[in-house]
Design an enzyme around this catalytic site. Structure first.
Site, short mmCIF file in Angstrom:
data_model
loop_
_atom_site.label_atom_id
_atom_site.label_comp_id
_atom_site.label_asym_id
_atom_site.label_seq_id
_atom_site.Cartn_x
_atom_site.Cartn_y
_atom_site.Cartn_z
N ASP A 11 1.13 -1.23 -0.03
CA ASP A 11 0.08 0.13 0.16
C ASP A 11 0.84 1.42 0.22
O ASP A 11 1.62 1.52 1.51
CB ASP A 11 -0.83 0.30 1.23
N ASP A 130 -13.97 -4.15 -2.45
CA ASP A 130 -13.85 -3.96 -1.48
C ASP A 130 -15.58 -4.04 -0.75
O ASP A 130 -16.23 -4.03 -1.32
CB ASP A 130 -13.08 -2.22 -0.61
#
Lengths: 285, 214
Positions: A11, A130
């Site tokens: 990330d 998600d």
């Protein structure tokens, strides 16, 4: 047989690797180039880079970061985060990404998935989903009829039907913008839809499990993985080697992605793979 | 100098790998006016490829480079084909009926057939899906092959393809995916692999290095 893949995730924010718990509380985890090279050496099967920069300046550093990572990486590289257009994808592929991941943009404009697949081939298109578990109270507003429903009919088999009718089917809602926005979309339906639009792969993150290190949401992974014919990468919740075994064996995942457990040296990818092989799971060692 | 033939596919990652291994690459676009001359000067030739058999075969034929390539192969310049660069060595492909390949290997390239998973206990990977994307094992048939020096039997390589070359006398390693196919071939100074050595980690770099060292 195809090996089950272990995929570390970087990330990235403003050119650095960070990792948060439930997408907030970011900690610094290092230089992307160095981490990528270390994972390559350790036996990672692929690498995913997700840009979570909040600012325009932060995002501008992404291409440079991707190029730096790709230069010394000889396994497939997927890049995502904030990707909105064909041009965005072309730039990322041009600096060394092998696949691009789309998330929010795909929900807002599903045709983008089809366009990306037509232009770059399905093998280059990953749709990131998600998903958050819907609470039983608010669950049944999509897919009418597939949830707990009508009371049992007064027949001779009424009793047995009554039992099954009480079992609630779990469901998951797609969320966007890093988990801050609800969409009303059912995660399994959305997965089928993006497959039909030409997605080559699904990167499925459980927003309930992400960052907790309490284990993958195997139920979610299995629901999606058995609904589509394209590979599903499970993400969110990895804490122990056993969690990885569970998501392959119970979750029917094709690949598992994790960040924190690898960045902070909890255990190496090699040790994880040796563990999985002892559990009878085909991995590349 | 290693000639890297670019028919319009992405040769960037192969070039990166070659340079990482310390060799210099000359990327030759097939349409380039001096393509033939540069091909003749090359020490070795690499033909990477992803995409459509017909598109590659046409690009090579229309640019006239196909004849030059055949000449170089006949003259003994070491050649290495990757993915579609292996398939184009066959006589043709079911992907583009009627379009001729280089014809060094017998038979048409065929489409992989998906094998449905009977019960999805182990997830989708228990069947085989098309395209074949991911890491599969190499089964070495000719351990003496110089291309596979230092590669243990059963090593994993990264694949991404929907068509495959049938196993022939020139096949030095196979991979099973629904059925066995040619994973690596060797005929004289011509070598080719179906997998992507530039995406196969250390094992892939070793195969590329073996070719560069020939």
């Amino acid at each position: 047989m195809l090996a089950k893949r272990i995929i570390p995730c970087l990330d990235c924010r403003d050119g650095r690797v960070v990792k948060g718990v439930r997408f907030v509380e970011l900690r610094d985890a290092g230089d992307p180039g160095e981490l990528a090279e270390a994972y390559n050496r350790e036996g990672a099967d692929e690498l995913v880079m997700l840009d979570i920069s909040a600012s325009r300046e932060g995002r501008a550093t992404l291409l440079d970061t991707v190029q730096r990572v790709a230069r010394r990486l000889f396994i497939p590289l997927t890049v995502g985060g904030g990707l909105r257009t064909i041009d965005d994808a072309e730039r990322l592929l041009g600096v060394g990404a092998d696949k691009v991941a789309v998330n929010t943009a795909a929900v807002e404009k599903p045709e983008l998935v089809r366009e990306l697949a037509a232009r770059f081939g399905s093998q280059a298109v990953v749709v990131a989903i998600d998903a958050r578990r819907a609470s039983p109270l608010e669950a049944p507003n999509w897919n009418l009829g597939s949830f707990e429903s009508t009371p049992p009919l007064p027949s001779s088999r009424g009793r047995a039907e009554g039992v099954t009718a009480k079992v609630k089917q779990p469901s998951w809602e797609v969320v966007t913008y890093g988990g801050t926005r609800r969409t009303g979309l059912d995660a399994v339906d959305w997965a089928r839809r993006v497959e039909s639009l030409g997605a080559g792969e699904i990167l499925l993150t459980s927003m309930d499990a992400d960052g907790t290190q309490q284990g993958f949401d195997c139920e979610l992974t299995r629901a999606v993985s058995t609904a589509v014919r394209i590979p599903v990468i499970a993400s969110g919740g990895a804490g122990t080697p056993e969690h990885f075994a569970q998501v392959f064996l119970e979750g029917a995942a094709d690949a598992a992605l994790a960040a924190s457990v690898f960045h902070f040296d909890q255990y190496s990818i090699r040790r994880l793979k040796e563990f999985l092989r002892r559990r009878g799971i085909s991995v590349r060692l | 100098m290693i000639a890297l033939v670019d028919y319009g596919g992405n040769v960037g990652s192969v070039r990166k790998a070659i340079e990482y291994l310390g060799a210099a690459a000359d990327v030759i676009r097939v349409q380039a006016a001096d393509a033939a001359a540069r091909l003749r000067r090359a020490e070795k030739i690499i033909l990477p490829g992803q995409g459509h058999f017909g598109v590659m075969a046409h690009a090579l034929a229309e640019s006239g480079l196909k004849a030059d390539l055949s000449d170089q192969l006949a003259a003994g310049t070491p050649f290495f084909g990757i993915c579609l660069g292996l398939q184009v060595l066959y006589e043709g492909s079911d992907e583009a009926p009627g379009v001729a390949g280089l014809g060094l290997l017998r038979g048409p390239v065929k489409r992989l057939q998906p094998v449905p998973a009977p019960q999805r206990v182990w997830g989708p990977a228990s069947g085989t899906k098309v395209p074949h994307v991911g890491w599969s094992q190499l089964e070495i048939r000719k351990p003496a092959s110089r291309l596979l020096r230092g590669i243990p039997d059963g090593s994993f390589f990264y694949y991404c393809h929907s068509y495959y070359g049938p196993v022939t006398a020139e096949t030095c390693a196979i991979t099973e995916y629904g059925s066995p196919f040619a994973a690596a071939v060797e005929r004289g100074h011509v070598w080719a692999v179906q997998f992507h050595p530039e995406k196969s980690g250390q094992a892939g770099l070793q195969v590329l290095m073996n070719f560069l060292n020939l």
